[in-house]
Design an enzyme around this catalytic site. Structure first.
Site, mmCIF file in Angstrom:
data_model
loop_
_atom_site.group_PDB
_atom_site.id
_atom_site.type_symbol
_atom_site.label_atom_id
_atom_site.label_comp_id
_atom_site.label_asym_id
_atom_site.label_seq_id
_atom_site.Cartn_x
_atom_site.Cartn_y
_atom_site.Cartn_z
ATOM 1 C CG ASP A 28 -2.088 0.956 1.070
ATOM 2 O OD1 ASP A 28 -2.399 1.354 -0.069
ATOM 3 O OD2 ASP A 28 -2.688 1.330 2.104
ATOM 4 N N GLY A 29 0.313 2.327 -0.584
ATOM 5 C CA GLY A 29 0.979 3.628 -0.537
ATOM 6 C C GLY A 29 1.531 4.111 -1.869
ATOM 7 C CG HIS A 45 -0.496 2.064 -9.278
ATOM 8 N ND1 HIS A 45 -0.669 1.768 -7.952
ATOM 9 C CD2 HIS A 45 -1.605 2.769 -9.649
ATOM 10 C CE1 HIS A 45 -1.834 2.268 -7.545
ATOM 11 N NE2 HIS A 45 -2.414 2.874 -8.553
ATOM 12 C CG LEU A 139 9.459 -16.958 -3.839
ATOM 13 C CD1 LEU A 139 9.435 -17.028 -2.317
ATOM 14 C CD2 LEU A 139 9.769 -15.530 -4.288
ATOM 15 N NE ARG A 196 -2.796 -1.409 4.502
ATOM 16 C CZ ARG A 196 -4.049 -1.512 4.074
ATOM 17 N NH1 ARG A 196 -4.816 -2.461 4.536
ATOM 18 N NH2 ARG A 196 -4.536 -0.648 3.191
ATOM 19 C CB SER A 204 -7.719 -3.750 2.986
ATOM 20 O OG SER A 204 -7.462 -2.533 3.652
HETATM 21 C C1 IPE Z 1 -5.392 -2.851 -0.260
HETATM 22 O O1 IPE Z 1 -5.062 -1.508 -0.380
HETATM 23 C C2 IPE Z 1 -5.366 -3.508 -1.597
HETATM 24 C C3 IPE Z 1 -4.062 -3.603 -2.259
HETATM 25 C C4 IPE Z 1 -2.904 -3.191 -1.806
HETATM 26 C C5 IPE Z 1 -4.094 -4.241 -3.536
HETATM 27 P P1 IPE Z 1 -6.185 -0.372 -0.471
HETATM 28 O O2 IPE Z 1 -5.445 0.904 -0.591
HETATM 29 O O3 IPE Z 1 -7.147 -0.687 -1.550
HETATM 30 O O4 IPE Z 1 -6.911 -0.510 0.939
HETATM 31 P P2 IPE Z 1 -7.877 0.517 1.686
HETATM 32 O O5 IPE Z 1 -8.933 0.904 0.717
HETATM 33 O O6 IPE Z 1 -7.036 1.705 2.075
HETATM 34 O O7 IPE Z 1 -8.366 -0.217 2.874
HETATM 35 C C1 IPE Z 2 -1.700 0.146 -3.389
HETATM 36 O O1 IPE Z 2 -1.428 1.509 -3.387
HETATM 37 C C2 IPE Z 2 -1.861 -0.398 -4.778
HETATM 38 C C3 IPE Z 2 -3.230 -0.795 -5.139
HETATM 39 C C4 IPE Z 2 -4.265 -0.775 -4.358
HETATM 40 C C5 IPE Z 2 -3.416 -1.276 -6.491
HETATM 41 P P1 IPE Z 2 -2.596 2.577 -3.382
HETATM 42 O O2 IPE Z 2 -2.974 2.887 -4.779
HETATM 43 O O3 IPE Z 2 -3.726 2.126 -2.519
HETATM 44 O O4 IPE Z 2 -1.877 3.830 -2.725
HETATM 45 P P2 IPE Z 2 -2.492 4.855 -1.691
HETATM 46 O O5 IPE Z 2 -2.984 4.078 -0.514
HETATM 47 O O6 IPE Z 2 -3.596 5.566 -2.400
HETATM 48 O O7 IPE Z 2 -1.339 5.749 -1.353
HETATM 49 MG MG MG Z 3 -4.134 2.358 -0.541
#
Ligand code: IPE
Ligand code: IPE
Ligand code: MG
Length: 258
Positions: A28-29, A45, A139, A196, A204
């Site tokens: 995430d992020g 991404h 792996l 995470r 999530s």
């Molecule tokens: C969880 O991240 C899904 C993935 C990393 C693929 P999200 O960014 O979608 O989660 P929420 O919406 O903040 O809970």
């Molecule tokens: C996780 O990063 C990747 C996917 C959910 C595909 P995010 O796109 O959720 O990044 P933030 O949370 O908005 O920073």
């Molecule tokens: Mg996110």
């Protein structure tokens, strides 16, 4: 009432190991990483893919058996259509480019989730990458795409319900042990370490069932910045956990000392 339970096979092994057999990561992020640089979200991404490459290599080197990465949740379809479309294109391009490299590195790729919802071109790429790498013994890299933990449990329940309806199974026969073989990842060790990135402390709808006894590691680091050194921090933290699986600390120490 007392119900004396034997320690199930495998628990002592999970207690003793200091290296996780299976790591599951919510990457995430990405969006925030890009926004902090004044870039569009999809650039985050793209940068995230680089981080994936580094972590896959490091896990393979370290002797981790399974790495499961959450790439797209069943809820991520709610994002703006342009972001969803660019993500699909990125998955297609990445699989096309990386499949041979994974194969060279003896990595076995597997995708879990409802892949039927993906564009046909992506489904075809997934199939060919899985076929190419199926015989590899290094792996196991699991990518969760259009995956949801609730979906996983529901589809397993559906399998059992079909058997009940056919008269092969009674409702009273439905136990966790009977459900487990129908879940995604049923044939792999359960995740020992959950990571995470991005600072949120939630699941999530990731591997709800399979994470029952994982150690949960949260870091503020945004996914594109999650480098080998960050993984070392997580592995080091994991090696210092005392995993108990319902036992007492003393029982655990006895197992570790044996
Ligand atoms: C969880 O991240 C899904 C993935 C990393 C693929 P999200 O960014 O979608 O989660 P929420 O919406 O903040 O809970
Ligand atoms: C996780 O990063 C990747 C996917 C959910 C595909 P995010 O796109 O959720 O990044 P933030 O949370 O908005 O920073
Ligand atoms: Mg996110």
């Amino acid at each position: 009432m007392s119900k004396h339970e034997e320690i199930p096979p495998g628990v002592d092994d999970r207690i003793r190991r200091s290296l996780p057999r299976h790591i599951a990561i919510i990457m995430d992020g990405n969006g925030r990483w890009a926004q902090a640089r004044g870039l569009p979200r999809h650039r985050g991404h793209k940068a995230g893919v680089e981080a994936v490459r580094g972590v896959v290599e490091r896990c393979a080197e370290a002797g981790v058996e399974v790495l499961t990465l959450f790439a797209f949740s069943s809820e991520n379809w709610r994002r703006p259509p342009t972001e969803v479309r660019l993500l699909m294109e990125l998955f297609i391009a990445t699989l096309g480019r990386e499949a041979r490299r994974l194969h060279r590195n003896n990595v076995r790729l597997r995708v879990i989730g409802e892949r039927e919802a993906f564009p046909p071109r992506l489904q075809a790429r997934i199939r060919s990458a899985e076929e190419l790498t199926a015989g590899n013994g290094g792996l196991t890299l699991v990518i969760a795409g259009n995956y949801g933990g609730r979906w996983d449990i529901a589809q397993a329940a559906r399998h059992l319900a079909t058997r009940v309806a056919a008269g092969e199974l009674a409702p009273a026969d439905i136990t966790p042990e009977r459900l487990q073989p129908h879940l995604s990842l049923h044939d792999l060790p359960e995740p020992d370490l959950f990571i995470r990135t991005g600072g949120e402390q939630r699941i999530s709808n990731f591997l709800l069932w399979q994470l029952a006894y994982a150690e949960l590691y949260f870091t503020e680091v945004l996914w594109p910045d999650f480098k080998a050194q960050e993984l070392e921090h997580a592995l080091d933290w994991f090696s210092r956990r005392q995993r108990r699986f319902g036992l007492t600390g003393q029982q655990v120490e006895a197992i570790r000392g044996a």
